[in-house]
Design an enzyme around this catalytic site. Structure first.
Site, PDB file in Angstrom:
ATOM      1  N   ARG A 179       0.908  -0.941   0.108  1.00 47.86           N
ATOM      2  CA  ARG A 179      -0.029  -0.144   0.093  1.00 47.86           C
ATOM      3  C   ARG A 179       0.921   1.153   0.256  1.00 47.86           C
ATOM      4  O   ARG A 179       0.610   2.096  -0.791  1.00 47.86           O
ATOM      5  CB  ARG A 179      -0.691  -0.042   1.193  1.00 47.86           C
ATOM      6  CG  ARG A 179      -1.776   1.411   1.299  1.00 47.86           C
ATOM      7  CD  ARG A 179      -2.846   1.114   2.322  1.00 47.86           C
ATOM      8  NE  ARG A 179      -2.796   0.396   3.407  1.00 47.86           N
ATOM      9  CZ  ARG A 179      -2.336   0.527   4.650  1.00 47.86           C
ATOM     10  NH1 ARG A 179      -1.513   1.659   4.484  1.00 47.86           N
ATOM     11  NH2 ARG A 179      -2.251  -0.319   5.604  1.00 47.86           N
ATOM     12  N   TYR A 205     -16.753  16.579 -14.485  1.00 50.89           N
ATOM     13  CA  TYR A 205     -17.536  15.234 -14.660  1.00 50.89           C
ATOM     14  C   TYR A 205     -18.475  14.971 -13.726  1.00 50.89           C
ATOM     15  O   TYR A 205     -18.314  15.336 -12.467  1.00 50.89           O
ATOM     16  CB  TYR A 205     -16.197  14.253 -14.671  1.00 50.89           C
ATOM     17  CG  TYR A 205     -16.476  12.787 -14.429  1.00 50.89           C
ATOM     18  CD1 TYR A 205     -16.781  12.270 -15.605  1.00 50.89           C
ATOM     19  CD2 TYR A 205     -16.481  12.015 -13.369  1.00 50.89           C
ATOM     20  CE1 TYR A 205     -17.167  10.860 -15.694  1.00 50.89           C
ATOM     21  CE2 TYR A 205     -16.704  10.547 -13.215  1.00 50.89           C
ATOM     22  CZ  TYR A 205     -17.076  10.227 -14.660  1.00 50.89           C
ATOM     23  OH  TYR A 205     -17.352   8.662 -14.642  1.00 50.89           O
ATOM     24  N   ASP A 255      -8.021  18.759 -14.112  1.00 54.20           N
ATOM     25  CA  ASP A 255      -8.573  17.276 -14.582  1.00 54.20           C
ATOM     26  C   ASP A 255      -8.086  17.393 -15.999  1.00 54.20           C
ATOM     27  O   ASP A 255      -8.901  17.989 -16.919  1.00 54.20           O
ATOM     28  CB  ASP A 255      -9.949  17.257 -14.241  1.00 54.20           C
ATOM     29  CG  ASP A 255     -10.263  15.595 -14.770  1.00 54.20           C
ATOM     30  OD1 ASP A 255      -9.615  15.206 -15.663  1.00 54.20           O
ATOM     31  OD2 ASP A 255     -11.374  15.200 -14.339  1.00 54.20           O
ATOM     32  N   LYS A 277      -9.307   6.447 -19.557  1.00 55.67           N
ATOM     33  CA  LYS A 277      -9.587   6.840 -20.816  1.00 55.67           C
ATOM     34  C   LYS A 277      -8.456   6.920 -21.613  1.00 55.67           C
ATOM     35  O   LYS A 277      -7.956   5.854 -21.767  1.00 55.67           O
ATOM     36  CB  LYS A 277     -10.181   8.453 -20.472  1.00 55.67           C
ATOM     37  CG  LYS A 277     -11.228   8.489 -19.268  1.00 55.67           C
ATOM     38  CD  LYS A 277     -12.509   7.544 -19.573  1.00 55.67           C
ATOM     39  CE  LYS A 277     -13.323   7.710 -18.453  1.00 55.67           C
ATOM     40  NZ  LYS A 277     -13.513   8.923 -17.786  1.00 55.67           N
TER      41      LYS A 277
HETATM   42  C1  PLP Z   1     -14.223   9.198 -16.342  1.00 55.45           C
HETATM   43  C2  PLP Z   1     -13.614  10.587 -15.728  1.00 55.45           C
HETATM   44  C3  PLP Z   1     -13.504  10.689 -14.420  1.00 55.45           C
HETATM   45  C4  PLP Z   1     -13.628   9.680 -13.333  1.00 55.45           C
HETATM   46  O1  PLP Z   1     -12.583   8.427 -13.559  1.00 55.45           O
HETATM   47  P1  PLP Z   1     -13.071   6.855 -13.459  1.00 55.45           P
HETATM   48  O2  PLP Z   1     -11.731   6.320 -14.000  1.00 55.45           O
HETATM   49  O3  PLP Z   1     -14.202   6.569 -14.114  1.00 55.45           O
HETATM   50  O4  PLP Z   1     -13.262   6.802 -11.838  1.00 55.45           O
HETATM   51  C5  PLP Z   1     -13.138  11.953 -13.941  1.00 55.45           C
HETATM   52  N1  PLP Z   1     -12.906  13.040 -14.779  1.00 55.45           N
HETATM   53  C6  PLP Z   1     -13.188  12.773 -16.093  1.00 55.45           C
HETATM   54  C7  PLP Z   1     -12.939  14.115 -16.932  1.00 55.45           C
HETATM   55  C8  PLP Z   1     -13.707  11.684 -16.539  1.00 55.45           C
HETATM   56  O5  PLP Z   1     -13.946  11.637 -17.780  1.00 55.45           O
END
Ligand code: PLP
Length: 377
Positions: A46, A98, A170, A195
């Site tokens: 961890r 998001y 982000d 993504k």
């Molecule tokens: C999908 C997404 C998230 C969340 O991520 P997860 O891997 O699904 O937990 C956060 N910000 C953006 C812009 C996203 O497209």
């Protein structure tokens, strides 16, 4: 090293012990100690794991930051960042972040006393207007989902630096290939690595990079204390995905540009949201902030019949949530990702019932366009 080489050789390159060209998967929870407190630098997975560390070092190199951190999902990364704050702290967020980010702030962190405002961060005056005495950070997403609204990171960084606030970005939609927020003045950058970074729709992961040692110490404390870490196998799989980031992003951008251009010529398309179209007005500063415009396009069609015609009989594109994979994915935000938002708020934001979001994959672009062409269906 330049970026295309860095995605392949950045972080920890291969295995020094055996000469293996890929980093091994250290599938272990603990590590033998020679004597009490005398160990190889690893005590418990961890706290630290060599495979996770390899992907953490790689993303730190790609985002040009001080230290990287890998989490079990994008939401785990976002939540861990928010856990560096305290009850009574106030954070300003982009208003169309998001959905999961809005939910965790409004339904979870609210219960622990975090204060927040969701504002349109594309307008500098909106941000300044909402800064309070207890404001500690500004959290920006650019471009946003699904309407591709842009925020000028350098402009927001000037606001946060003047007032000693943190700027959190982000960077999921762009990836470090297209946009490097730390270079533009941000303090913390995060990704849903599920993504574009993973890129193959085969894992769920989150990554964070911080710009200095002080933030690194705080972030590692939360990562270890809360424990929302990424496992060794998924760390390895994510590294494998990142190695082709540059070449994938190039094709995503090239295909998206062609699809957006084609859509702009169709009479049944009412509106297109893609910053790379010459008809979209953006400032020079925004144009410089991103190397190219990415693989995400949203567009509104004339009526539901047209929408249904597109969705029936798709051959190359898959109807699914998520984005950023090699395969093209299509979704209807009002009925899928944004269904939980009340209809009148959706309407005000522009997320209409005939809005379609397309994550343009790296297939032959002719096949993607053929799927969208209602005139031949
Ligand atoms: C999908 C997404 C998230 C969340 O991520 P997860 O891997 O699904 O937990 C956060 N910000 C953006 C812009 C996203 O497209």
């Amino acid at each position: 090293m330049k970026f295309n080489s860095l995605v392949i050789h950045g972080g920890i390159d291969g295995d020094k012990t055996t000469g293996a060209v890929t980093v091994p998967i250290y599938q272990t929870s603990t590590y033998a100690q020679e004597a009490v407190g005398k160990h190889s630098g690893y005590e418990y997975s961890r706290t630290g794991n060599p495979t996770r560390e390899a992907v953490e070092k790689l993303i730190a190199d790609l985002e040009n930051g001080y230290r990287g951190f890998a989490f079990g999902s994008g939401m785990a990364a976002i939540s861990s960042i928010l856990m560096m704050f305290q009850a009574g702290d106030h954070i300003i967020f982009s208003d169309d972040v998001y959905g999961g980010t809005f939910r965790v702030v409004d339904k979870v962190f609210k219960n622990f006393g975090l204060e927040y405002s969701f504002v349109d961060t594309s307008e500098k005056a909106n941000i300044i207007h909402h800064i309070e005495d207890n404001t500690k950070a500004i959290y920006v997403e650019t471009p946003t989902n699904p309407l591709m609204k842009l925020t000028d990171i350098q402009e927001v960084a000037r606001i946060t630096k003047e007032r000693d606030l943190l700027l959190i970005v982000d960077n999921t939609f762009m990836s470090p290939y297209l946009q490097r927020p730390l270079d533009l003045g941000a303090d913390i950058v995060l990704h849903s690595a599920t993504k574009y970074l993973g890129g193959h729709s085969d894992l769920v992961a989150g990554l964070v990079v911080v710009k200095d040692e002080e933030l690194a110490t705080k972030m590692h404390f939360v990562q270890n204390a809360v424990g929302a870490i990424l496992g060794p196998f998924d760390s390895w799989l994510l590294m494998k995905g990142i190695k082709t980031l540059a070449i994938r992003m190039e094709r995503h951008c090239e295909n998206a540009k062609k699809v957006a251009q084609w859509l702009s010529e169709q009479t049944w398309v009412k509106k297109i949201y893609y910053p790379g179209l010459s008809t979209q007005k953006i400032t020079d500063s925004l144009r410089e902030q991103m190397k190219d415009f990415g693989g995400m396009i949203s567009f509104e069609v004339n009526d539901e019949a047209t929408l249904n015609k597109i969705l029936s009989n798709l051959k190359t594109i898959t109807l699914a949530e998520s984005l950023g994979g090699i395969e093209s994915l299509i979704s209807v935000p009002a009925k899928m990702t944004h269904a939980s938002i009340p209809a009148e708020i959706r309407a005000r934001l522009g997320v209409t019932d005939t809005l379609i979001r397309l994550s343009v994959g790296i297939e032959d672009v002719e096949d993607i366009i053929k799927d969208l062409d209602v005139s031949v269906k």
